[in-house]
Design an enzyme around this catalytic site. Structure first.
Site, PDB file in Angstrom:
ATOM      1  N   GLN A 248       0.831  -1.199   0.000  1.00 41.62           N
ATOM      2  CA  GLN A 248       0.000   0.000   0.000  1.00 41.62           C
ATOM      3  C   GLN A 248       0.866   1.249   0.000  1.00 41.62           C
ATOM      4  OE1 GLN A 248      -2.262  -0.516   3.612  1.00 41.62           O
ATOM      5  NE2 GLN A 248      -0.437  -0.812   4.821  1.00 41.62           N
ATOM      6  N   HIS A 278     -12.259   4.342  17.828  1.00 40.40           N
ATOM      7  CA  HIS A 278     -11.611   3.180  18.452  1.00 40.40           C
ATOM      8  C   HIS A 278     -12.277   2.768  19.757  1.00 40.40           C
ATOM      9  CE1 HIS A 278      -8.468   4.353  15.511  1.00 40.40           C
ATOM     10  NE2 HIS A 278      -8.403   3.044  15.396  1.00 40.40           N
ATOM     11  N   ASP A 302      -2.055   0.383  13.233  1.00 41.02           N
ATOM     12  CA  ASP A 302      -1.680   1.648  13.877  1.00 41.02           C
ATOM     13  C   ASP A 302      -1.628   1.549  15.397  1.00 41.02           C
ATOM     14  OD1 ASP A 302      -4.416   1.678  14.611  1.00 41.02           O
ATOM     15  OD2 ASP A 302      -4.929   2.877  12.856  1.00 41.02           O
ATOM     16  N   ASP A 322      -1.591  -7.993  11.019  1.00 47.16           N
ATOM     17  CA  ASP A 322      -1.660  -6.921  10.020  1.00 47.16           C
ATOM     18  C   ASP A 322      -0.729  -7.289   8.873  1.00 47.16           C
ATOM     19  OD1 ASP A 322      -2.610  -3.789   9.849  1.00 47.16           O
ATOM     20  OD2 ASP A 322      -0.744  -4.156   8.788  1.00 47.16           O
ATOM     21  N   ASP A 356      -1.342 -12.161   5.821  1.00 45.95           N
ATOM     22  CA  ASP A 356      -2.696 -12.019   5.308  1.00 45.95           C
ATOM     23  C   ASP A 356      -3.652 -12.627   6.334  1.00 45.95           C
ATOM     24  OD1 ASP A 356      -5.150 -13.185   3.906  1.00 45.95           O
ATOM     25  OD2 ASP A 356      -4.318 -11.933   2.316  1.00 45.95           O
ATOM     26  N   ALA A 357      -4.620 -11.852   6.793  1.00 49.42           N
ATOM     27  CA  ALA A 357      -5.503 -12.307   7.868  1.00 49.42           C
ATOM     28  C   ALA A 357      -6.283 -13.561   7.480  1.00 49.42           C
ATOM     29  CB  ALA A 357      -6.469 -11.187   8.248  1.00 49.42           C
ATOM     30  N   ASP A 374     -10.630  -4.763  12.118  1.00 50.58           N
ATOM     31  CA  ASP A 374     -10.460  -3.358  11.741  1.00 50.58           C
ATOM     32  C   ASP A 374      -9.832  -3.253  10.348  1.00 50.58           C
ATOM     33  OD1 ASP A 374     -10.558  -0.629  11.999  1.00 50.58           O
ATOM     34  OD2 ASP A 374      -8.718  -0.473  13.177  1.00 50.58           O
TER      35      ASP A 374
END
Length: 512
Positions: A248, A278, A302, A322, A356-357, A374
């Site tokens: 990204q 959040h 984050d 993540d 990769d989730a 998220d």
């Protein structure tokens, strides 16, 4: 009539013939790279990758056909024409990604320059192979000529299709990749010019090729500067950090006390109101688990959701999955960012997994008391797969009895069909759901869905010191007015990606 090279010795003529065959490989590789760049860039900037790739590929192939048909009008000096075509393709194709990025926020209809460039590059690429075959026809038997030229052409296409996703875009980015292959095109032109006899050399073309090569090399070196220049028009706040990763584009902006994170041009949070988002993501789920001990976070690199989870003394471990290691590293180490997440990613309770989730969930055998999902909004099919029934079934396997999941689910006001598709898909995976929504100024009315393998009860005790959520705001969040009320929607599956289509259609209407 084919052009003759002149009275050269057999060895030199053979070397020129081999160079022309090798150029078939180079031009095929470059041609497909430009096509892939246009398709990827279109899906990145305009969304709906299936539609964009289909239109780009169809337009490109049509233009190639036009270029091949036009080659019939080249009746002399084929090598000179071929060299000029290479120089033009190098200049236009090599700079195409940079030009399109710069134009995206500066033109009223981005599709016009996009498809215009695709047509021009496709037509020039369509000229190449017919010209090559006519130049080589006096050096090879017809059958041998066709087989060799097409073999080099197809092998070049294979090389491009493998290099582009596995090496070029992850390591160089799209702008540098364009400049690199422009240099390859112009390199072919220069090599062919230098192989001609001295009295036949194309001096004007050589100067033009040299100028284009210098411009492309400068663009390659300054690609990051060009990317930043393109981003100046895309963001209303000053850009303080920008980096391209294999996954990204990460951009941070800051204006006075407002720090913002953008991923691929989409706002992820504003430091002024991220606490609303959040707190709403984390506490409605964790407060409904008696003693949350093991918590899973999917996305959320984050560390802001982790910050909220650490407010529960009973939590003993947090697994954060993540995809992008650059993201978790940035929010673990940056002195500008760690105060925002209270250094949560450096907590000994936190275990970071960069994967990769979907793939990670399939391999996972642990059970969790709470899960926070998220992920970014489902703007494309790569993200949309994370909202499918297939992914949610894997998620359900990871839940301990009575575990509660919270899923960020886009705006139920702007995109109600997309929002309720998330709920319907979780239910199809065998989970009980309850939808809720809160107002986040940076995003507007925003929605979440709670899911569990048991009935979802009322909230328990909330941590002290929350700035937004309390028992009253938690209770009100589960009430939906008529304009956000549930409606019939499809289940999101890998083979239909209904959520991505619903999301794009509804947001397109909202954004005009």
């Amino acid at each position: 009539m084919a052009e003759t090279i002149g009275p050269v010795d057999a060895a030199k003529d053979k070397r020129l013939g081999l160079a022309l065959l090798a150029s078939a490989f180079v031009v095929a590789t470059c041609g497909l790279i430009y096509e892939l760049l246009a398709g990827t860039l279109a899906s990145y900037l305009l969304g709906d990758s299936v539609t964009q790739f289909s239109i780009v590929i169809g337009t490109y192939l049509f233009a190639m056909g036009v270029g091949s048909w036009c080659s019939r009008y080249v009746t002399q000096r084929e090598i000179a024409v071929f060299v000029r075509v290479e120089i033009l393709i190098a200049a236009i194709g090599g700079g195409s990604a940079a030009v399109l990025f710069l134009l995206f926020d500066r033109v009223s209809d981005f599709r016009l320059p996009l498809y215009g460039l695709v047509l021009v590059i496709g037509a020039l690429v369509g000229l190449e192979i017919p010209l090559l075959m006519r130049i080589l026809k006096d050096r090879l038997e017809f059958g041998d000529l066709v087989s060799k030229v097409l073999t080099f052409d197809y092998v070049g296409a294979l090389a491009a299709s493998l290099l582009f996703p596995l090496l070029l875009v992850p390591q160089l980015g799209m702008i540098r990749t364009g400049f690199l292959f422009g240099l390859a095109n112009v390199g072919v032109a220069i090599a062919l010019i230098m192989m001609l006899r001295r009295q036949q050399r194309l001096r004007t073309e050589l100067w033009a090729a040299g100028g284009v090569a210098l411009a492309l090399a400068a663009g390659f070196v300054g690609a990051e500067t060009l990317q930043r220049a393109a981003e100046v028009g895309a963001y209303s706040e000053p850009v303080i950090y920008a980096a391209s990763t294999p996954y990204q584009r990460i951009v941070l902006t800051k204006q006075r006390d407002d720090l913002r994170l953008y991923l691929n041009g989409n706002l992820q949070f504003s430091s002024r109101d991220e606490y609303r988002y959040h707190e709403a993501l984390v506490h409605p789920a964790l407060s409904r688990v008696a003693q949350p001990r093991d918590v899973l976070v999917l996305g959320g690199g984050d560390g802001l959701a982790v910050r909220e989870i650490l407010k529960y003394p009973s939590v003993r471990s947090i697994t954060l999955v993540d995809l992008d290691p650059a993201m978790t590293a940035l929010f673990s180490r940056s002195a500008l960012l760690t105060p925002l997440n209270n250094g949560s990613l450096r907590s000994p309770k936190v275990h970071i997994v960069n994967a990769d989730a979907f793939v990670w969930l399939r391999a996972n055998r642990r059970k969790f008391d709470a899960v926070l999902v998220d992920f970014p909004d489902p703007t494309n099919f790569a993200i949309g797969k994370l909202y499918t029934i297939s992914c949610y079934r894997e998620l359900a396997r990871a839940l301990a009895p009575g575990a509660v999941v919270s899923v960020q689910s886009t705006s139920p006001l702007v995109a109600p069909r997309a929002y309720w598709t998330v709920a319907a898909t979780l239910e199809a995976a065998g989970l009980t759901t309850r939808g809720y929504h809160v107002f986040v100024p940076s995003f507007g009315e925003w929605g979440f869905v709670l899911a569990s393998n048991r009935a979802i009860g009322p909230a328990g005790a909330l941590p002290t010191g929350l700035r937004f959520l309390n028992p009253q705001t938690d209770r009100l969040a589960f009430a939906f007015p008529p304009d956000m009320a549930r409606r019939p929607v499809p289940v999101n599956r890998l083979d239909n990606q209904a959520l991505v289509r619903e999301f794009e259609a509804e947001w397109a209407v909202y954004e005009g």
